[in-house]
Design a protein around this motif. Sequence first.
Motif: not given
Length: 169
Positions: A95-121
């Motif tokens: 994207s031309e911008k840092i804060l595009c729709a995909r990156n907004r969604a990625a912040v939410v996904l990362a905020g859920i997936l990363s804790p879940a992965a660390y919890a499993l680890a």
Amino acid sequence: MSQKKNLHLLALSALFAAAITVMTAYLLHIPIPTGGYIHLGDALIYLAACLLPTPWAAAAAAAGAGLADLLTAPMWVLPTVVIKTGVAMLFTCRSEKILCARNRAAVVLAGILSPAAYALAGCVLAGTLTAFVPQFLGTLVQGIGSGALFLVLAPALDAAKLKRALHAA
């Protein structure tokens, strides 16, 4: 890709890896009782993933976060390298911008997936499933903090036309 462009990407990736290491291991580094620690280094991983092509961003994330864990909590190095590589892949630099729709969604996904992965680890490292909830909650706080920092910085960096400046070099 030209040798000059590869050198430019290598230098940027190394700078991001170093900044991720310092931000993760030393700045606002708060240990949590369940193991690991809360930090804001993921905000820099998100930023790297928005500015660098995916392989370079994934390498910066893995090297920076992995080195931070090697310096502070070595038992987490392998899970961190895998998890942070995956986190970087959620974002796009196209994207031309840092804060595009995909990156907004990625912040939410990362905020859920990363804790879940660390919890499993954490369950694997502790040898018990009872480690899941405390590890998840501690890492969720970290994800929320890093996501908030990224969402505050990204519009300012977009206004400063950081992407254009980095890619013009």
